[in-house]
Design a protein around this motif. Sequence first.
Motif, PDB file in Angstrom:
ATOM      1  N   THR A  27    -133.494 -74.119  60.401  1.00 37.43           N
ATOM      2  CA  THR A  27    -132.753 -74.377  61.293  1.00 37.43           C
ATOM      3  C   THR A  27    -132.372 -73.534  62.562  1.00 37.43           C
ATOM      4  OG1 THR A  27    -131.496 -76.125  60.181  1.00 37.43           O
ATOM      5  CG2 THR A  27    -130.464 -75.720  62.164  1.00 37.43           C
ATOM      6  N   THR A 130    -135.891 -77.723  62.932  1.00 36.87           N
ATOM      7  CA  THR A 130    -134.700 -78.273  63.181  1.00 36.87           C
ATOM      8  C   THR A 130    -134.008 -77.508  64.071  1.00 36.87           C
ATOM      9  OG1 THR A 130    -134.802 -79.672  61.090  1.00 36.87           O
ATOM     10  CG2 THR A 130    -132.415 -79.232  62.205  1.00 36.87           C
ATOM     11  N   CYS A 132    -130.658 -77.626  66.697  1.00 36.86           N
ATOM     12  CA  CYS A 132    -129.104 -78.060  67.097  1.00 36.86           C
ATOM     13  C   CYS A 132    -128.432 -77.387  67.933  1.00 36.86           C
ATOM     14  CB  CYS A 132    -128.393 -78.240  65.978  1.00 36.86           C
ATOM     15  SG  CYS A 132    -129.104 -78.893  64.341  1.00 36.86           S
ATOM     16  N   ASN A 182    -131.520 -81.675  69.160  1.00 32.37           N
ATOM     17  CA  ASN A 182    -130.351 -82.543  68.716  1.00 32.37           C
ATOM     18  C   ASN A 182    -129.002 -81.729  69.533  1.00 32.37           C
ATOM     19  OD1 ASN A 182    -131.754 -84.248  66.731  1.00 32.37           O
ATOM     20  ND2 ASN A 182    -132.210 -82.148  65.902  1.00 32.37           N
ATOM     21  N   THR A 184    -124.830 -82.031  69.440  1.00 34.27           N
ATOM     22  CA  THR A 184    -123.507 -82.614  69.143  1.00 34.27           C
ATOM     23  C   THR A 184    -122.482 -82.345  69.940  1.00 34.27           C
ATOM     24  OG1 THR A 184    -124.273 -83.058  66.705  1.00 34.27           O
ATOM     25  CG2 THR A 184    -121.955 -82.598  67.226  1.00 34.27           C
ATOM     26  N   LEU A 248    -134.725 -87.883  67.292  1.00 34.41           N
ATOM     27  CA  LEU A 248    -133.554 -87.093  68.128  1.00 34.41           C
ATOM     28  C   LEU A 248    -132.363 -87.721  67.697  1.00 34.41           C
ATOM     29  CD1 LEU A 248    -135.236 -85.697  71.142  1.00 34.41           C
ATOM     30  CD2 LEU A 248    -135.031 -84.339  69.204  1.00 34.41           C
ATOM     31  N   LEU A 249    -131.422 -86.853  67.701  1.00 31.27           N
ATOM     32  CA  LEU A 249    -129.890 -87.091  67.351  1.00 31.27           C
ATOM     33  C   LEU A 249    -129.021 -86.683  68.712  1.00 31.27           C
ATOM     34  CD1 LEU A 249    -127.597 -88.486  65.760  1.00 31.27           C
ATOM     35  CD2 LEU A 249    -127.334 -86.091  64.799  1.00 31.27           C
ATOM     36  N   SER A 269    -123.372 -82.091  61.273  1.00 28.17           N
ATOM     37  CA  SER A 269    -124.437 -82.204  62.556  1.00 28.17           C
ATOM     38  C   SER A 269    -125.942 -81.400  62.230  1.00 28.17           C
ATOM     39  CB  SER A 269    -123.993 -81.199  63.851  1.00 28.17           C
ATOM     40  OG  SER A 269    -122.585 -81.725  64.293  1.00 28.17           O
ATOM     41  N   SER A 273    -129.455 -83.575  61.629  1.00 26.04           N
ATOM     42  CA  SER A 273    -130.495 -83.408  62.522  1.00 26.04           C
ATOM     43  C   SER A 273    -131.573 -82.899  61.668  1.00 26.04           C
ATOM     44  CB  SER A 273    -130.099 -82.109  63.342  1.00 26.04           C
ATOM     45  OG  SER A 273    -129.101 -82.226  64.199  1.00 26.04           O
ATOM     46  N   ARG A 276    -133.643 -86.083  61.291  1.00 21.05           N
ATOM     47  CA  ARG A 276    -134.492 -86.485  62.258  1.00 21.05           C
ATOM     48  C   ARG A 276    -135.727 -85.556  62.145  1.00 21.05           C
ATOM     49  NH1 ARG A 276    -129.482 -88.467  61.650  1.00 21.05           N
ATOM     50  NH2 ARG A 276    -129.250 -90.249  62.932  1.00 21.05           N
ATOM     51  N   THR A 277    -135.499 -84.648  61.640  1.00 20.09           N
ATOM     52  CA  THR A 277    -136.870 -83.579  61.753  1.00 20.09           C
ATOM     53  C   THR A 277    -137.944 -84.214  60.664  1.00 20.09           C
ATOM     54  OG1 THR A 277    -135.462 -81.815  62.354  1.00 20.09           O
ATOM     55  CG2 THR A 277    -137.673 -81.156  61.418  1.00 20.09           C
TER      56      THR A 277
END
Length: 705
Positions: A27, A130, A132, A182, A184, A248-249, A269, A273, A276-277
Amino acid sequence: MQIAVDKASAKAPARNTTGLFKAVCSTDLLFLIDTTSSMKKYINEAKVKIEAIMTEIQRAFLGESIVRVAVVGYKDHCDSPNVQFLDFTTSFDDAREFLGSLKAKGGEGWTADVLGGIRQASNASWMQPTRCIIHIADAPAHSRALHDMPEAKDNKYYKPGSEPHGLKYDSVIPMLIELSINYTFLSIYSCTDRMVMAFSRIYDAAYADCKLLSDNKYYEPSSTSKKSASRGSSKRTYKYGTSESPQLLFQELEIGADVGLLQRLVLKSVTDSVTRTSNRHSMALSKVTTSARTPVRHTKMTKLQSMLSVVREDEDDIPKVRLDDSPPQWNSPGWLDKKWDLEGFCPEVVVYSESTLADMMASDDNIKLSFAQLTVHAHSTPFGQGGVRLASYARIAALTSRYVAKSFISSGSGFEQMIEDMRMQALCKAFALEFNGLVRPDQSLDFVVTASLQSGPDAAAGSEKGFVSLEPYLAGDYIKYNNNEFYVREDTPGDSFNRIAQAFSHFTFERSWGYFMVVDLQGVGNLFTDPAIHTKDPDRFRLNNLNWSTEGFKFFFAGHECNEVCEQLGLVSNRTMASAGEWEFRQHWPSMDPTICCSNKFCQSIVRLRNAKTSPKFPGYQWCEACWPQLQALTVRWICAAPGDTHEFDVCRFFYTSQGKVPPHKCPEHAGKDVTVTSTAAIGGSLWSQMKAGSKRGYVLGNEY
């Protein structure tokens, strides 16, 4: 038949899943923080918790993930420096030191240079699969499009694009989407509601999973259904996902004045995420039609990362079919106005013994399929359309049960995969037979069975086109409990069946000594459909594109928390063992409450032996509560078709149809003397023809068919 399936498996491209879990869970986490004077306690909390946050993320992903952190602090145009930036690093100390250098001061009041901060975030060296952004702010961006305040409170930059850098949100946010980031937003005050809504709409156009707080003044409770309805007729702006599988988020979470929530919200979060990945990667492994993503700036992508960036192609070229969205009219005469005379295959009814599950786990040859002939009545207008198939309401002649028939939009293919899917369903049912025998009756679960059928000239010619699958119709609320990746349905106090479902996946792994795991549990009530199976042997169920082998085991245990049902079953394997790669399993299993499957091949509901219905007319067969009344009611008197004196005999049409057989036109006495049945040579021809030749001869009530 198995040879043909093995050949198809050998031709299937190998899916190298080695390192998949680490790749998906690694990530890049960027903190985007408003550093004006009112944000001091949030900056301090991030500084204090940054090491704990990074450590907890690594622990959540079994210690395999690489976690990098970056920070963007922004103020307003009157401040210098306006934006401060730390690029991605794996060093806790560097991140903590940089956060400590950020001073909460400056700003001109009600708004801040949010867009300048986002632009800097997009220019970071994003690399991990990933990605974020955690955005913490108590003030909106400039521009009347992003807040509800009067012009007097944003008098310098009230007009969109009037800031010194000339940025507009509808050109900045797409930069994040291009990079698969992504987003948040941690909400503090309601003054940011409009900005969050505006950003979410850009993500929504990219088919992201968008979630606003219910107390956001722009929140629409029915927005999901409205969006889905409108999307069907509109041209897509982006090609990074679908409404069925968002990649995606964008979410808004509330932190308010409680800075202590920061660590928990960041972890949520990141895990959201990662889901989604894994969606994106699942599409790549499934070899769905794909399109190349825009290359990531500043980085060289590895082969695995490149594969992770593959996304689903736009589906606008799929022919649209008129659908019937009205409620089904099962009891209206003539409503099922399409007749199919079909023949095909379905799983044999699982007859449980002490060795049944072990035998089925040992070899596909021990998972039997049987030939079936059916007449099916369907509604001619389908009610649903997927990427390749149409779904129609249907009913088997002589049965009152309700079904769904799924036919291909164009010529179908992949019959070998349909065979493998049926065998997977049979293995899942065998696991469920044992599970149900070990738990309380109110904790039982089951799997639907699917028949693969063919009609008309295609069947006569042995063609492997034009397939129809038939499965029970499930009425009620459809719920997904887990998938083959990282997703696990959130546990809530009143949702006891969710815990049962998660424990079942765990049970299948433990009961098979780490060789199988049934996942992708979804359905209505306690009845599941379309499961997936991870296998230790990568060549087992190879045609199942959701089989991620041992990497799939890691995904499950990373998201699984053992519950009271796991404890009730005495399951030993756990997350720590998954991290170490060294497993222990329960050594001995207690005696079970005997369970069996209903003898209707198109039902096969699991029932406890003591509750099964039996009839002296049909010795050796057991029936569930739904099929028993049909067995009793659907008996007719027919005239025997044999030469000689005219006489009648009783025929239970339900019984023969439930066995996939055409009801006999000769009485038992004359049918037993008929020696005209011959075997078809299973040499050459299509797989369908070979299966048919090898499966058609069978016995029902002592008579050969």
